[in-house]
Scaffold this active site. Structure first.
Site, PDB file in Angstrom:
ATOM      1  N   LYS A 134       0.486 -72.127  21.611  1.00  0.00           N
ATOM      2  CA  LYS A 134       1.067 -71.177  22.573  1.00  0.00           C
ATOM      3  C   LYS A 134       2.505 -71.591  22.829  1.00  0.00           C
ATOM      4  O   LYS A 134       2.839 -72.770  22.693  1.00  0.00           O
ATOM      5  CB  LYS A 134       0.285 -71.232  23.885  1.00  0.00           C
ATOM      6  CG  LYS A 134       0.462 -70.016  24.757  1.00  0.00           C
ATOM      7  CD  LYS A 134      -0.480 -68.905  24.353  1.00  0.00           C
ATOM      8  CE  LYS A 134      -0.163 -67.613  25.042  1.00  0.00           C
ATOM      9  NZ  LYS A 134      -1.213 -66.599  24.776  1.00  0.00           N
ATOM     10  N   ASP A 156       2.733 -62.003  24.176  1.00  0.00           N
ATOM     11  CA  ASP A 156       1.949 -62.267  25.392  1.00  0.00           C
ATOM     12  C   ASP A 156       2.772 -61.599  26.496  1.00  0.00           C
ATOM     13  O   ASP A 156       3.566 -60.684  26.191  1.00  0.00           O
ATOM     14  CB  ASP A 156       1.773 -63.789  25.608  1.00  0.00           C
ATOM     15  CG  ASP A 156       0.697 -64.120  26.650  1.00  0.00           C
ATOM     16  OD1 ASP A 156      -0.485 -64.147  26.287  1.00  0.00           O
ATOM     17  OD2 ASP A 156       1.024 -64.321  27.835  1.00  0.00           O
TER      18      ASP A 156
HETATM   19  P1  NDP Z   1       2.562 -57.380  29.459  1.00  0.00           P
HETATM   20  O1  NDP Z   1       3.827 -58.094  29.661  1.00  0.00           O
HETATM   21  O2  NDP Z   1       2.498 -56.231  28.523  1.00  0.00           O
HETATM   22  O3  NDP Z   1       1.980 -56.872  30.858  1.00  0.00           O
HETATM   23  C1  NDP Z   1       1.735 -57.754  31.902  1.00  0.00           C
HETATM   24  C2  NDP Z   1       1.285 -56.950  33.107  1.00  0.00           C
HETATM   25  O4  NDP Z   1       0.804 -57.851  34.109  1.00  0.00           O
HETATM   26  C3  NDP Z   1       2.431 -56.170  33.740  1.00  0.00           C
HETATM   27  O5  NDP Z   1       1.926 -55.033  34.362  1.00  0.00           O
HETATM   28  C4  NDP Z   1       2.960 -57.183  34.763  1.00  0.00           C
HETATM   29  O6  NDP Z   1       3.646 -56.583  35.839  1.00  0.00           O
HETATM   30  C5  NDP Z   1       1.663 -57.794  35.250  1.00  0.00           C
HETATM   31  N1  NDP Z   1       1.885 -59.152  35.745  1.00  0.00           N
HETATM   32  C6  NDP Z   1       2.375 -60.201  35.073  1.00  0.00           C
HETATM   33  N2  NDP Z   1       2.467 -61.265  35.871  1.00  0.00           N
HETATM   34  C7  NDP Z   1       2.022 -60.881  37.066  1.00  0.00           C
HETATM   35  C8  NDP Z   1       1.869 -61.542  38.309  1.00  0.00           C
HETATM   36  N3  NDP Z   1       2.217 -62.827  38.464  1.00  0.00           N
HETATM   37  N4  NDP Z   1       1.359 -60.818  39.335  1.00  0.00           N
HETATM   38  C9  NDP Z   1       1.016 -59.539  39.181  1.00  0.00           C
HETATM   39  N5  NDP Z   1       1.145 -58.852  38.031  1.00  0.00           N
HETATM   40  C10 NDP Z   1       1.648 -59.522  36.988  1.00  0.00           C
HETATM   41  O7  NDP Z   1       1.506 -58.517  29.039  1.00  0.00           O
HETATM   42  P2  NDP Z   1       0.097 -58.344  28.297  1.00  0.00           P
HETATM   43  O8  NDP Z   1      -0.556 -57.089  28.716  1.00  0.00           O
HETATM   44  O9  NDP Z   1       0.310 -58.629  26.871  1.00  0.00           O
HETATM   45  O10 NDP Z   1      -0.701 -59.605  28.893  1.00  0.00           O
HETATM   46  C11 NDP Z   1      -1.504 -59.514  30.057  1.00  0.00           C
HETATM   47  C12 NDP Z   1      -2.481 -60.652  30.102  1.00  0.00           C
HETATM   48  O11 NDP Z   1      -3.332 -60.582  28.951  1.00  0.00           O
HETATM   49  C13 NDP Z   1      -1.885 -62.057  30.079  1.00  0.00           C
HETATM   50  O12 NDP Z   1      -2.696 -62.921  30.852  1.00  0.00           O
HETATM   51  C14 NDP Z   1      -1.982 -62.443  28.615  1.00  0.00           C
HETATM   52  O13 NDP Z   1      -2.004 -63.849  28.454  1.00  0.00           O
HETATM   53  C15 NDP Z   1      -3.310 -61.821  28.249  1.00  0.00           C
HETATM   54  N6  NDP Z   1      -3.536 -61.560  26.834  1.00  0.00           N
HETATM   55  C16 NDP Z   1      -2.665 -60.803  26.095  1.00  0.00           C
HETATM   56  C17 NDP Z   1      -2.939 -60.533  24.769  1.00  0.00           C
HETATM   57  C18 NDP Z   1      -2.073 -59.645  23.952  1.00  0.00           C
HETATM   58  O14 NDP Z   1      -2.446 -59.373  22.819  1.00  0.00           O
HETATM   59  N7  NDP Z   1      -0.957 -59.155  24.439  1.00  0.00           N
HETATM   60  C19 NDP Z   1      -4.110 -61.113  24.107  1.00  0.00           C
HETATM   61  C20 NDP Z   1      -5.005 -61.830  24.980  1.00  0.00           C
HETATM   62  C21 NDP Z   1      -4.693 -62.040  26.294  1.00  0.00           C
HETATM   63  P3  NDP Z   1       5.276 -56.501  35.831  1.00  0.00           P
HETATM   64  O15 NDP Z   1       5.621 -55.371  34.913  1.00  0.00           O
HETATM   65  O16 NDP Z   1       5.629 -56.240  37.242  1.00  0.00           O
HETATM   66  O17 NDP Z   1       5.770 -57.818  35.323  1.00  0.00           O
HETATM   67  O1  2IT Z   2      -3.661 -64.848  24.556  1.00  0.00           O
HETATM   68  C1  2IT Z   2      -3.713 -64.363  23.410  1.00  0.00           C
HETATM   69  O2  2IT Z   2      -4.720 -64.444  22.720  1.00  0.00           O
HETATM   70  C2  2IT Z   2      -2.534 -63.650  22.900  1.00  0.00           C
HETATM   71  N1  2IT Z   2      -1.540 -63.521  23.624  1.00  0.00           N
HETATM   72  C3  2IT Z   2      -2.520 -63.118  21.506  1.00  0.00           C
HETATM   73  C4  2IT Z   2      -2.229 -64.218  20.512  1.00  0.00           C
HETATM   74  C5  2IT Z   2      -2.019 -63.783  19.093  1.00  0.00           C
HETATM   75  O3  2IT Z   2      -1.672 -64.664  18.305  1.00  0.00           O
HETATM   76  O4  2IT Z   2      -2.214 -62.614  18.743  1.00  0.00           O
END
Ligand code: NDP
Ligand code: 2IT
Length: 444
Positions: A125, A165
């Protein structure tokens, strides 16, 4: 003192001031007790001590120039945690609150998550305390180019393959890839989540959210239940939240609330996802704008209130520790039946305890959100083979993987006497493969 307790105590002593890392390690190590007791050779081989220590931690300076001509300096990180079963794989997070503790917790989780996918990927990561929010495209590009100018020497298609992420989406991956290609003169699968015109895979954008709903659907199916007619709340409104909403709605659920870090919208008539997509994906705006556009919706500042909305299914899809004990109790009181984690570690240890004691079906992050990284591994396979699969092919593979993960964690929980405890099931099932590979490699 038991082996896992000794390792945990030592980890806390050796890594002070890393609360998120301690939290993830506590959850994981505690549930590995039954398996390490069955295998005394693990302690003799120092397996857990090696498992919780990253193979390599890279920290670097990221200087760039903002639109006012001012020099800015951010911190860059890549934690190459474990490569026993494949090249390091895991996302990059760009957000102001990123620090070493956050990256290490995410990296540790990623090892077991990647193992659960059944595909050959190790755990890593990275990220930065740079926040793309409110920055111009040029500033984001300048930052990404500087970040990659250091990171390129540490990564590679068979070494370490970053992805997105929080704060890292298609735009950031594009700039990062462009700079890697320019420095290395290689067009290879060194990042996943790439655009479809330069090596990306269909379904990667949707994968984490879709996968989350597929595994939840399988847990429902095992109980003679389905998404049809269910009331769902989703935290976040980013990549994971949007596609979880899309898939849940397509299965007949009513999603009534979502948030960003400023506040939440509640729309009892059901969230209109095209409006959320336009605000978030196209305009990079705030979710409060939804309530200005949709009459039936109400916007409330602050995030915590979201968890007080009665629902059957809660899908936390924003960030770590967004559900604390108090919110978990309110969810239970309001009759929640399923909680599936789209975000990484969104529930505190106390919140998980509340869900489990109250027989809520609780699907932990490393199983529930594995669809994203699984599809990243499918992107790697397509890059190596220099070919592409159709949307239907990738989607079918993703669904199969999520269904298998559900049965794998369900069986592991049963085998060790913890039926229905998917925290135990996921940690044990993920660990078995990594431990077996590490034992085979000797003391490295
Ligand atoms: P994005 O940046 O696309 O979206 C994040 C969302 O969460 C936004 O709406 C953001 O709001 C909100 N957010 C972030 N931090 C906070 C906080 N401290 N308090 C409240 N709201 C918050 O990220 P992803 O959708 O990619 O990721 C979301 C979660 O999913 C993370 O935990 C990530 O680790 C996990 N994840 C992502 C994967 C992926 O493929 N993308 C895979 C597996 C897990 P704002 O716009 O206001 O910042
Ligand atoms: O938390 C996660 O699994 C991710 N942000 C996706 C990682 C990846 O390599 O696709």
């Amino acid at each position: 003192m038991k082996y896992v307790e000794k390792v945990l105590e030592n980890l806390k002593k050796q890594n002070p001031n890393e609360p998120e890392f301690h939290q993830a390690a506590t959850e994981i190590l505690t549930s590995l007790s039954p398996i390490v007791e069955k295998h005394p050779e693990y302690e003799a081989a120092g397996l857990l001590e090696r498992f919780v220590e990253p193979e390599r931690v890279i920290m670097f300076r990221v200087p760039w120039v903002d639109d006012n001509g001012k020099v800015q300096v951010n911190k860059g990180y890549r934690v190459q945690f474990n490569s026993a079963i494949g090249p390091y794989k895991g996302g990059l997070r760009f957000r102001s609150d990123v620090n070493l503790s956050v990256i290490k917790f995410l990296g540790l989780e990623q090892i077991l998550k990647n193992s659960l996918t059944g595909l050959p990927i190790g755990g890593g990561k990275g990220g930065s305390n740079f926040d793309p929010k409110g920055k111009s495209d040029r500033e984001v590009m300048a930052f990404c180019q500087s970040f990659m100018t250091e990171l390129y020497r540490h990564i590679g298609a068979d070494t370490d393959v970053p992805a997105g992420d929080i704060g890292v989406g298609a735009r950031e991956i594009g700039y990062l890839f462009g700079q890697y290609k320019r420095i290395r003169d290689e067009h290879v699968g060194v990042l996943t989540g790439r655009g479809l015109t330069y090596g990306g895979s269909l379904v990667r954008t949707e994968a984490t959210g879709y996968g989350l709903v597929y595994i939840t659907e399988e847990a429902m199916k095992a109980r003679g239940d389905s998404f049809k007619g269910k009331t769902v709340i989703i935290s976040g409104s980013g990549n994971v939240a949007i596609y979880a909403c899309e898939k849940a709605q397509s299965l007949g659920a009513k999603v009534v609330a979502m948030y960003d870090s400023d506040g939440y919208v509640y729309d009892p008539e059901g969230i209109k996802l095209d409006i959320i997509k336009d605000i978030k994906e196209v305009k990079r705006g705030r979710i409060s704008e939804y309530a200005q556009k949709v009459k039936s919706a109400k916007y409330t500042e602050g995030c915590k209130g979201l968890w007080t909305i009665p629902c059957d299914v809660a899908l936390p899809c924003a960030t770590q520790n967004e559900i604390d004990e108090e919110s978990a109790k309110i969810l239970v009181k309001n009759g929640v039946k399923y909680v599936a984690e789209g975000a990484n570690m969104p529930s505190t240890l106390e919140a998980i305890d509340v869900f489990q004691k109250n027989k809520v079906v609780f699907l932990p992050a490393k199983a529930a959100n594995a669809g994203g990284v699984a599809t990243s591994a499918l992107e790697m396979a397509q890059s190596s083979g220099r070919m592409f699969w159709s949307f239907e092919e990738v989607d079918a593979k993703l669904k199969n993987i999520m269904v298998s993960i559900y049965h794998n964690i369900d069986n592991a929980a049963k085998e060790y006497g913890y039926e229905g405890n998917y925290v135990m099931g996921a940690n044990i099932a993920g660990f078995v493969k990594v431990a077996t590979a590490m034992m085979a490699h000797g003391i490295v």
